[in-house]
Write an enzyme that holds these catalytic residues in place. Structure first.
Site, PDB file in Angstrom:
ATOM      1  CE  LYS A  35      -3.879   1.483   3.038  1.00  0.00           C
ATOM      2  NZ  LYS A  35      -4.576   1.115   4.295  1.00  0.00           N
ATOM      3  CB  SER A 112      -7.932   2.670   3.430  1.00  0.00           C
ATOM      4  OG  SER A 112      -7.010   2.148   4.368  1.00  0.00           O
ATOM      5  CB  SER A 136      -7.830  -0.286   6.231  1.00  0.00           C
ATOM      6  OG  SER A 136      -8.562   0.915   6.332  1.00  0.00           O
TER       7      SER A 136
END
Lengths: 388, 388
Positions: A35, A112, A136
């Site tokens: 990420k 996320s 997330s």
């Protein structure tokens, strides 16, 4: 959609980097992504926001959490999209668009850690790192039909990561299979055997929409022998009212000053959320801290060293891309009632794919005791065949 | 020295701020200070470095950890000096000079939470916040003759604080008395009763110089009834070899990119330390993580829910101001063998003043079980009279 379209949707354009893993090791030959909150030497960390990307220096360093994977032989192939400042549950970053969810076309991948989940679901890499503050990793794992772990708070280093709400922030990873999830885990928390005592969080299933509730209850029944328990003894609102002021308060402390600079390019939803975060009064935060510890203490006693709590990961199927904001907020608040449990209590949680409804994945979760990560992944591997 | 000289030495010039506490509450009327790593609305956070101070925005936000104290009625009266980037054990910041240690004139106050300790020791405020990664509250508490707690990792929020090595970073505070230490603690971890099972870390006393060892053994004997245990069963070098690569690795991930910018004003010692941190190889970090968990697991089993480990806080009296770097490094590495235990195992630790040698304070420590902070402060209060 083509593999290239998925790749473009999942990976950030500025993170075109390869860090070769060690030549030998237990993860040799595997590939992974991270990420865009993880610093990677030679790249900038954009945190899902164009202003931050402009300001970000090219990093000389790589986040501590990625080093064991590299040392064990896995190769980093790129950085993946995130919701803006990791503030989102769906992956619909307005600056960069949502990564494509191969497992549920037309639906969001979840966030996320959206790009990491999308990349693994599409088979672009073997595993991928995300972060999990309020869900997330767990939510995108559920939406994309993946195994995903949120580790015990503090267990895996967050050095070189964007902080969001540090008392909740954890590192996690996605894999397509439970064996792979555990194999990665071995490099972080070692291996353990599982002889778990399953506890069924009866009332948690009531949070789901009926169709998902029925399907996940049926899936949980296949695990066999779980003792029913009441998870939300204090009431669901109490759990949410404890989580929100703390998480918002930390978000404000972490990003408030940066976000409120005049002219900041920030999506309206995130800007509004941060402004709201600045309104949380100090006494509410102090009260919530005390409430949090009471909840964490009760869960610790419930799980002791060997308990595993079985509950739904999300309350509904992933929303379709482009759902109205009001529907998104309603969705988020309802699924948060499920995800806030491990977040508040600092516990590890694994999502297990638990079948499909009309071709769309659903996920069942296991919450383990503090620092029971290795046992939890072993349990996930042992239990996964029952759900396949 | 005058009170004003001490005040000037302990507080940063750019942190001239007052945040009034709530009118009523359990801490009403008390005053406190916070290390210049804590964001405070209306000030900049200088982190002990002039470049960082120049770059730092005026914060709109206040670190989450300060809010419960404010909500309980305590008033923040200013921000205090820290070692540069919290990287130091002595408080001799080359940019701003050392805060004056009223309890041991001519000797360092200890660091990195140097100004907070100096301010409380001089009676300028009732309590003060610091951070503790590898000893940064415990050591200055010992050097300044104060009660000081490093909390369980993750127990008090680090949102709005400079991260240093996030898997070790904790919030802590100083007070002149055990009752005050605990009173503050009540706003963070609640209150608990103590019925502790004392364990005497026999081998830890051997780390001290003979005079300090003898004095602290005598102090520990006054606590009564501690069962002797061998703390360093894996050998002291193993503990240090586990701590160092992890802490340096995280320091590099956190500050490496910033610190290595050309032209950066950074003291030679800190610059060298960060450059060294960049040399730690990934496999060493991965190995150390596994070793850390083994150590933490053993200590958890040893302490269970009620054990308290008694050991020296530092191995020697505070060095004189201006000691040669080589002596400082030797000192640091030896005291680190004591402080790394709670850091590696994420445990809470309290320093209790344990008398003086030639008028210079020495400190005895109690390490409690994970999340046993409230019990630990109760134990400190119960045991303190025996050492007075």
């Amino acid at each position: 959609m083509t593999p290239d379209e998925i790749r473009v949707s999942a990976f950030v354009a500025h993170g075109d980097v390869v860090l070769k893993g060690a030549a030998e090791g237990p993860l040799a030959g595997l590939t992974f992504a991270a990420k865009d909150l993880f610093d990677v030497a030679g790249t900038r960390s954009g945190w899902g926001n164009p202003d931050r990307l402009e300001e970000a220096p090219v990093s000389l360093t790589t986040a501590s959490a990625l080093l064991p994977a590299l040392a064990a032989g896995a190769t980093l192939i790129g950085k993946t999209h995130t919701d803006e400042l990791a503030s989102g549950m769906f992956g619909e970053n307005p600056h960069y668009g949502p990564p494509i969810n191969l497992r549920a076309p037309g639906r969001v991948p979840g966030g996320s850690s959206s790009g990491s989940a999308a990349a693994v679901a599409a088979g672009i890499c073997d595993f991928a790192f995300g972060t999990d503050t309020g869900g997330s990793v767990r939510v995108p794992a559920s939406f994309c039909g993946l195994f995903g772990i949120r580790t015990t708070h503090g267990r895996v280093s967050t050095a070189g990561l964007m902080p969001m709400a540090p008392s909740f922030d954890t590192v996690g990873w996605f894999a397509r299979g439970a064996a792979m999830l555990r194999k990665i885990g071995g490099q972080y928390v070692g291996f353990a055997e599982a002889n778990p005592r399953l506890l069924l969080a009866e009332d948690a299933f009531n949070i789901c929409v009926p169709e998902v509730s029925a399907a996940l209850r049926a899936a949980a029944a296949k695990l066999g022998g779980a003792t029913p328990v009441a998870l939300y003894r204090e009431g669901i609102p109490h759990w949410l009212d404890t989580f929100r002021p703390l998480q918002l308060g930390e978000l404000w402390a972490t990003h408030g000053t940066w976000a409120m600079q005049p002219g900041r390019r920030l999506s309206p939803l995130v800007a509004e959320r941060i402004a709201l975060a600045g309104q949380v009064p100090a006494p509410a935060i102090a009260r919530a801290w005390a409430a949090r510890e009471a909840l964490a203490g009760r869960l610790q006693a419930l799980l002791a060293g060997d308990g595993i709590l079985v509950l739904p990961t999300a309350h509904d199927l992933p929303p379709k891309v482009g759902a109205p904001v009001s529907a998104q907020i309603e969705f988020r608040d309802r699924t948060l009632a499920l995800t806030c449990v491990a977040s508040l209590c600092r516990l590890p949680q694994v999502n297990l794919p638990a079948g499909e409804i009309n071709g769309v994945p659903i996920g069942l979760s296991l919450i383990g005791p503090s620092h029971g990560d290795a046992m939890l992944m072993a349990a996930a591997e042992a239990l996964a065949p029952a759900l396949a």
